[in-house]
Design a protein around this motif. Sequence first.
Motif, mmCIF file in Angstrom:
data_model
loop_
_atom_site.group_PDB
_atom_site.id
_atom_site.type_symbol
_atom_site.label_atom_id
_atom_site.label_comp_id
_atom_site.label_asym_id
_atom_site.label_seq_id
_atom_site.Cartn_x
_atom_site.Cartn_y
_atom_site.Cartn_z
ATOM 1 N N GLY A 22 0.842 -1.190 0.000
ATOM 2 C CA GLY A 22 0.000 0.000 0.000
ATOM 3 C C GLY A 22 0.871 1.232 0.000
ATOM 4 O O GLY A 22 2.058 1.169 0.329
ATOM 5 N N ALA A 23 0.293 2.361 -0.367
ATOM 6 C CA ALA A 23 1.042 3.607 -0.397
ATOM 7 C C ALA A 23 1.512 3.975 1.011
ATOM 8 O O ALA A 23 0.955 3.501 2.011
ATOM 9 N N ASN A 24 2.551 4.818 1.083
ATOM 10 C CA ASN A 24 3.006 5.303 2.383
ATOM 11 C C ASN A 24 1.859 5.995 3.105
ATOM 12 O O ASN A 24 1.152 6.821 2.532
ATOM 13 N N GLY A 25 1.660 5.630 4.380
ATOM 14 C CA GLY A 25 0.577 6.229 5.158
ATOM 15 C C GLY A 25 -0.748 5.523 5.029
ATOM 16 O O GLY A 25 -1.757 5.971 5.600
ATOM 17 N N ALA A 26 -0.796 4.417 4.284
ATOM 18 C CA ALA A 26 -2.063 3.707 4.084
ATOM 19 C C ALA A 26 -2.474 2.887 5.292
ATOM 20 O O ALA A 26 -3.632 2.474 5.399
ATOM 21 N N GLY A 27 -1.534 2.611 6.210
ATOM 22 C CA GLY A 27 -1.887 1.892 7.425
ATOM 23 C C GLY A 27 -1.273 0.515 7.554
ATOM 24 O O GLY A 27 -1.703 -0.275 8.398
ATOM 25 N N LYS A 28 -0.255 0.206 6.767
ATOM 26 C CA LYS A 28 0.334 -1.143 6.788
ATOM 27 C C LYS A 28 0.964 -1.458 8.140
ATOM 28 O O LYS A 28 0.666 -2.498 8.750
ATOM 29 N N SER A 29 1.861 -0.585 8.595
ATOM 30 C CA SER A 29 2.525 -0.825 9.883
ATOM 31 C C SER A 29 1.527 -0.758 11.029
ATOM 32 O O SER A 29 1.633 -1.506 12.008
ATOM 33 N N PRO A 80 22.640 12.185 -4.676
ATOM 34 C CA PRO A 80 23.421 11.772 -3.500
ATOM 35 C C PRO A 80 22.584 10.942 -2.536
ATOM 36 O O PRO A 80 21.356 11.075 -2.476
ATOM 37 N N LYS A 81 23.245 10.104 -1.790
ATOM 38 C CA LYS A 81 22.544 9.303 -0.776
ATOM 39 C C LYS A 81 21.938 10.199 0.289
ATOM 40 O O LYS A 81 20.828 9.963 0.774
ATOM 41 N N LEU A 85 9.210 18.607 3.959
ATOM 42 C CA LEU A 85 8.767 17.478 3.156
ATOM 43 C C LEU A 85 9.191 16.152 3.774
ATOM 44 O O LEU A 85 10.184 16.064 4.496
ATOM 45 N N SER A 86 8.438 15.094 3.461
ATOM 46 C CA SER A 86 8.800 13.747 3.898
ATOM 47 C C SER A 86 9.996 13.261 3.086
ATOM 48 O O SER A 86 10.371 13.863 2.068
ATOM 49 N N GLY A 87 10.594 12.158 3.528
ATOM 50 C CA GLY A 87 11.728 11.604 2.811
ATOM 51 C C GLY A 87 11.390 11.263 1.375
ATOM 52 O O GLY A 87 12.164 11.553 0.449
ATOM 53 N N GLY A 88 10.214 10.648 1.156
ATOM 54 C CA GLY A 88 9.803 10.290 -0.198
ATOM 55 C C GLY A 88 9.551 11.500 -1.075
ATOM 56 O O GLY A 88 9.878 11.502 -2.270
ATOM 57 N N GLU A 89 8.971 12.560 -0.504
ATOM 58 C CA GLU A 89 8.720 13.785 -1.266
ATOM 59 C C GLU A 89 10.026 14.453 -1.677
ATOM 60 O O GLU A 89 10.157 14.976 -2.793
ATOM 61 N N ASN A 121 15.737 4.805 -1.580
ATOM 62 C CA ASN A 121 15.477 4.994 -0.147
ATOM 63 C C ASN A 121 14.289 5.934 0.044
ATOM 64 O O ASN A 121 14.185 6.957 -0.625
ATOM 65 N N HIS A 122 13.389 5.594 0.950
ATOM 66 C CA HIS A 122 12.218 6.399 1.327
ATOM 67 C C HIS A 122 11.072 6.318 0.314
ATOM 68 O O HIS A 122 10.038 6.962 0.521
ATOM 69 N N LEU A 123 11.227 5.561 -0.768
ATOM 70 C CA LEU A 123 10.182 5.517 -1.781
ATOM 71 C C LEU A 123 9.222 4.363 -1.551
ATOM 72 O O LEU A 123 9.590 3.314 -1.026
ATOM 73 N N ASP A 124 7.952 4.551 -1.984
ATOM 74 C CA ASP A 124 6.983 3.466 -1.942
ATOM 75 C C ASP A 124 7.147 2.610 -3.195
ATOM 76 O O ASP A 124 7.936 2.912 -4.100
ATOM 77 N N LEU A 125 6.390 1.519 -3.259
ATOM 78 C CA LEU A 125 6.530 0.571 -4.355
ATOM 79 C C LEU A 125 6.236 1.207 -5.709
ATOM 80 O O LEU A 125 6.885 0.891 -6.717
#
Length: 535
Positions: A34-41, A389-390, A441-445, A469-473
């Motif tokens: 699921g997308a980041n923030g969808a509730g998986k964890s 860069p990392k 911004l979040s890491g993914g953003e 790193n930090h990206l969703d599927l």
Amino acid sequence: MITVNNLTMSFGGQLLFKDAELKFTDGNCYGIIGANGAGKSTFLRILCGELEPTKGEVVIPKETRMSVLSQDHFAFDQYTVLDTVIMGNKRLYEIMCEKDALYAKEDFSDEDGERAAVLEGEFAELNGWEAESEASKLIQGLGLSEDLLYAQMSSLSGNEKVKVLLAQALFGSPQIILLDEPTNHLDIYAIRWLEDFLSEYYGTVLVVSHDRHFLNNVCTHIVDFDYGKVKMYVGNYEFWYESSQLMQRLIKQQNKKTEDKIKELQEFISRFSANKSKSKQATSRRKLLDKLSVEEMPASSRKYPFIGFSPDRELGKEILRLDGITKSAEDGSSLLKNVTFTLSRTDKVAIIGESEQAITMLFKILAEEVEPDSGSMKWGISTSRSYFPKDNSSFFNDCDLSIVDWMRQYTTGEDTDTFLRGFLGKMLFSGDDIYKKVNVLSGGEKVRCMFSRMMLFGSNVLLLDQPTNHLDLESITAVNNALCDFKGVVIFTTHDHEILQTAANRIIEITSDGCIDRMGTYEEYLDWKKSREEA
């Protein structure tokens, strides 16, 4: 077995999912996506009793032992590695502690003897005599030395702690295992070992992961968090993804006859049913796929960012020459030693190695941010480079600009606000999102911003240090496709097996005394290396 009845969860006033009805059974591995923030964890935390749902219930039979991968890397610093692993079976560890306390008593009574006898019986039933041997096998399987068993957890590196905590979650044959991002910080050999372990595991496994290759190898089912709902599908991630994309296309073509849709889907299901998986559940999985109906196929509301790199100029014959590059860390330890290679205009190179610090240093040298201690580097005059860069914090932390103004720094005067708005929209920054400050911004953003910046440059050489790193599927898939389609030279490193396998045609491994350079795919390289080690 886990039964989820009418489960609803709201968090911070936001509805994550509603009325989930699911059943998880023995012998299966369920990939949670699921997308980041969808509730998986959050879902895993509800299953293990750490969180109370807004509504509904989770039913787990009594006496069922559940093991959860700990996310707190400092929680066990006062214990040895052996004790930490054995704590995966809480009851066994309690018995061991009580036994030790009894036998240490100077005034050992008859009552103490009776209690010790009871504990010894329970200890044997829980396979306590094999506990140290099992702990040793687990940590060695994950690539750690047996010598670490009696070391303090506080003395271990971050990556070593991750492996010990994973061994803890797998210890003692629990009936249920919950794993949240278990492949983070694992090397490819540890991931392969974990895949084999889970493929032969008899219990119930639920795993949240952004590693598509891992999900494909271990999962018998996919649990998808989408539309504010939770649905379960038979098959691995590739099957879910392909069928989801197919359903989206069919939904958009409503003028097609129902019979044509059914035929195409049935052919699709049949093709996947015939695929052989390394998992021991392959036979039962094919039977389940054979029973699928059209109505059970997934359709996703997810959006994929557009990532695409178009070089402004063609490459010449000379691309890059490295000759004897050597570099030490600030503490004097050697990072790079005599690294030598030459690139051609068709190369897409994956940089791998045990030391991520050494690999990052190589990228800094390639990006001309750092000078080597010795050796030479020469870029071809036709090359133009973009560097990912990392650590991207220097681009955002002290910056008070909005996303659109941040992007404007990297555009020409001809690029209008309309162009920038449309460009950012493709990267999933829509509406007022473009006015968000980049320092919040979040890491993914931030990663999507960095890719947007790179796409504006029109470079014909891409340097990418851990771009996923930090990206969703969805974003990882977009990056994968972009690198495969790129017409220039790519030098990259990533933990994502699928990108390594599909985007690279050459592998360079950084070693303690130089580098190993081989043409071919990532899996071909691993097979070649394994054959050398076995010879």
